[in-house]
Design an enzyme around this catalytic site. Sequence first.
Site, mmCIF file in Angstrom:
data_model
loop_
_atom_site.group_PDB
_atom_site.id
_atom_site.type_symbol
_atom_site.label_atom_id
_atom_site.label_comp_id
_atom_site.label_asym_id
_atom_site.label_seq_id
_atom_site.Cartn_x
_atom_site.Cartn_y
_atom_site.Cartn_z
ATOM 1 C CB THR A 54 -0.899 0.005 1.238
ATOM 2 O OG1 THR A 54 -1.714 -1.166 1.199
ATOM 3 C CG2 THR A 54 -1.785 1.234 1.274
ATOM 4 C CE LYS A 95 -5.126 -1.930 0.982
ATOM 5 N NZ LYS A 95 -3.871 -2.609 1.173
#
Lengths: 293, 293, 293, 293
Positions: C95, C171
């Site tokens: 991420t 995300k």
Amino acid sequence: MRIGFIGLGLMGSAMAGRLCAAGHEMVCYNRTREKTTALAAAGARVAETPAEAAAGAEIAITMLGTDEALRAVALGGDGIAAAMPPGAVHAAMGTHGIEACRALAAAHDAAGGAFVAAPVLGRPDAAAAGEIAILVGGPEDAAARLRPLFDIMGRVSFSAGPAPETAAAIKIAFNFVLGCAIEAMGEGFALIRRHGVDPAMFYEVLTDRLFDAPAHRIYGDIISREDYDRVGLTARLGLKDANLALAAAEAVNMPLPSGNAWRDRLLGAIAHGHGARDWSVVALEQARASGIE
Amino acid sequence: MRIGFIGLGLMGSAMAGRLCAAGHEMVCYNRTREKTTALAAAGARVAETPAEAAAGAEIAITMLGTDEALRAVALGGDGIAAAMPPGAVHAAMGTHGIEACRALAAAHDAAGGAFVAAPVLGRPDAAAAGEIAILVGGPEDAAARLRPLFDIMGRVSFSAGPAPETAAAIKIAFNFVLGCAIEAMGEGFALIRRHGVDPAMFYEVLTDRLFDAPAHRIYGDIISREDYDRVGLTARLGLKDANLALAAAEAVNMPLPSGNAWRDRLLGAIAHGHGARDWSVVALEQARASGIE
Amino acid sequence: MRIGFIGLGLMGSAMAGRLCAAGHEMVCYNRTREKTTALAAAGARVAETPAEAAAGAEIAITMLGTDEALRAVALGGDGIAAAMPPGAVHAAMGTHGIEACRALAAAHDAAGGAFVAAPVLGRPDAAAAGEIAILVGGPEDAAARLRPLFDIMGRVSFSAGPAPETAAAIKIAFNFVLGCAIEAMGEGFALIRRHGVDPAMFYEVLTDRLFDAPAHRIYGDIISREDYDRVGLTARLGLKDANLALAAAEAVNMPLPSGNAWRDRLLGAIAHGHGARDWSVVALEQARASGIE
Amino acid sequence: MRIGFIGLGLMGSAMAGRLCAAGHEMVCYNRTREKTTALAAAGARVAETPAEAAAGAEIAITMLGTDEALRAVALGGDGIAAAMPPGAVHAAMGTHGIEACRALAAAHDAAGGAFVAAPVLGRPDAAAAGEIAILVGGPEDAAARLRPLFDIMGRVSFSAGPAPETAAAIKIAFNFVLGCAIEAMGEGFALIRRHGVDPAMFYEVLTDRLFDAPAHRIYGDIISREDYDRVGLTARLGLKDANLALAAAEAVNMPLPSGNAWRDRLLGAIAHGHGARDWSVVALEQARASGIE
């Protein structure tokens, strides 16, 4: 004393001008060279790089707008930390973050020099008049060597102790209290406007006694007149200050709820096209949030 | 002039005392009768009910802590609105909400009297010295009849126009700006403490110039010394003020983000047992929120 | 296919293990070498540096915890962008932030390769079972070449278009919605507890229908049992996610008020010593804020 | 059983219709009489006042939108608490506050009856189908007598114990968690939109697994399509719910930071003219706050 001075914006020019006028030998540098003209006319030498300005200087002073600019000027092979003679002192007088101060102190230590954070309180006109206040954080002997220069540049110095980042913390917290005071005023003015009260009347009540000081007089006046083009600090730079405060707080795991409120209104103001107006334009964004347009 | 005075807390006693000393004929009432002793000794008559205090009075003054108390005293069959002679004026000098002011104005109108909201700025010592400021909202002729009394009780009056609730809005917004300023200071002091800065030093920097006014001097001093038992206003009453502000804002569909931050710290302070300490105890709650205990 | 795999934490090991088991030729690297043992036993070669793992690879996959780690591995003279053969593709499956994705894309472009951001949804057990979801942002042909590997690693891929940072934005926003949902649940559970309601009963009501999905079942269960040592994601990593969200929002001048509330509770939880517990420990901090200890 | 039913909005009509169809003897009342037509056609008697509907009833059910309406119907000389026969039970099935529930319980106790708070989860279509969930708080025997009626009106009942306000707290906290989830989704959708992501794609990712439940499916769909005129609950009624939550929290000295964020966006949406649209319109207000118009 031989001084290298880097960063000749409105504040830097005024401060460097006072040192020059006091007879100090000055080598100056600014990214856009045209801003060096006045200082050159006053007798300063103009360097081609920050390192050239700092090489051979007993004292290097930086007055830069961001941590990125400070790191770029000071660190690395062509930075002033490496260029300065052993025993020289670098005073960073811009508003910088906790981490940047620590990184600078480490770099100067490693290079055999010393780093002092010396952020200032006051606007360009105060700087020109030698009326700013200076917050001094750094090793005692290094701070002592800067004292004569601070006396020329400022009205008063406050000693924040041997760690540079404590001076940074004080400046950051000061701007935080100021920014949040402006935000709260902005909310208060929006509230009374929507209840049909004349802003000038509220300004009079506010500054009658309890808030009879420059912070509320200056910004209360701008807000009351909606005169956001009278720019002291832009909303974009205000956002930089808000981010410095939140980062300083995160470093000690501290929430700053008023800071969130303030930062969000700055973001909204910038989103609506007011990034270059005075940071008190948060009051306009507050008004807008409730349907006053 | 014949005055009915209802509500003899610290503020009310000081204000009523000045009117009595100036030779006005006073009938006073307080829920707990012992607080009337001093005023009775000064020549006031003590009534058994609010209505009795107001019956026959040209002017009724209330100095009550909550909207509930004000409504209970003024409205309904045994309220002072019904008891006062036609043409009499009721000045509510406590801090009350927008809705309460509107309800009171309607009731007095219906009863042939007049209602003026006249909240004050200042503490009991200022009230005793006739140094408070008075915000006056209400019909012009009614306000004019109160003027001689305001001159005895206060240092200055600000005219907020013919609608009582505008005076309420100004007082509410003033307390809001003050409460949020205290909250922001509390956050700033917590921040510098966690960065190893002496609070006394930050206080000195803060009040050096930009914040050199009573608001920041008084509360900065309490916060810097953590002297929260020096109580001006309790945290519980501060919460009342925060709720008045949020209600006044909701009435015009306005978010008050700084107000949320302030109110939440007040709630936390109360939850942790500090409801009776000075409302600047939000600074302690802020410190606690980041692990300083 | 020749694959360089960098970053063998819990997620990375599970994902790399599936690729290895599917017969791909793997060179792996991890900062702490002991984590490569299992993969080496499964047939992977272990490199001494990230660049060595990427040199000669058609595909390099990174699964790293922070933007700093990603930049350190990929950029600069000894980074994988410089080490990879022309035409090779780097898929960053951790991420990462908007800015980091942009910097990586520029570096790979300059080096004649391609960059794809492919962050995943799912925990280590889902990764081991090939049950994760993969968000794919990057040039179409590069994404197409990764497809067979994604099919081995995940249950489903979502195409976010040609700009890597859009996958990152999705995300980040997903974790934001999840983190804020947990925060809101934490507040709701604290509220009912203080009103004397059994948390298990509230959990049952909550997940009866409207919130009958894993997000509320998993975290509602942890909160209801105060089982914060059942760690999926730590509070410290949750703070990283909150900061990514606020940074992504700042990049488009957007306030995220729920994000402020969430981040502040994470900071408070960390300040009170819960940084290594599950990120739903914000519920404990919420309870504490109101005096439940 | 003889039932008095008061409050025939969308929900009340559907619920009363099921009781009528099940053969119960019904006397109904609604402020605007035309809404009683359908029920009258189904065999219910229409009363002229709430007291008339409740007089002689074993059970009185109210389905009212606000605490003010509930107090007006139930308390005072002409209220149903006074009108109901000794031993009768009043079930308040609207969403009401903690304080209102306590006041109602006291009034019915004093009048020799019993009060049960029985707020419901579900929309009018679920109510028509007997698919709502019912949260039951009140004395055990009173709750037991209501059970057969709850079985007709709902799919499931949850027992919240003997204090009516605990059922209220659960309903309030449920709506709080839902409202904050919608707010967070609104922020997440605004974030991805500003980063160029297709909302429909984000919806698909969000509801793929972790949020695969009605709350996120229903409101995610409205937000993704910006279909705010598909009204389940209006923003104005959402604000009522937010205020109930903040009041319930204040009663236990608890800050609700996510609630502040949610409430402020509701206020902003109402200020900008969206008070009658679906309460998920907070997503539009969030978008607007960052310059998406």
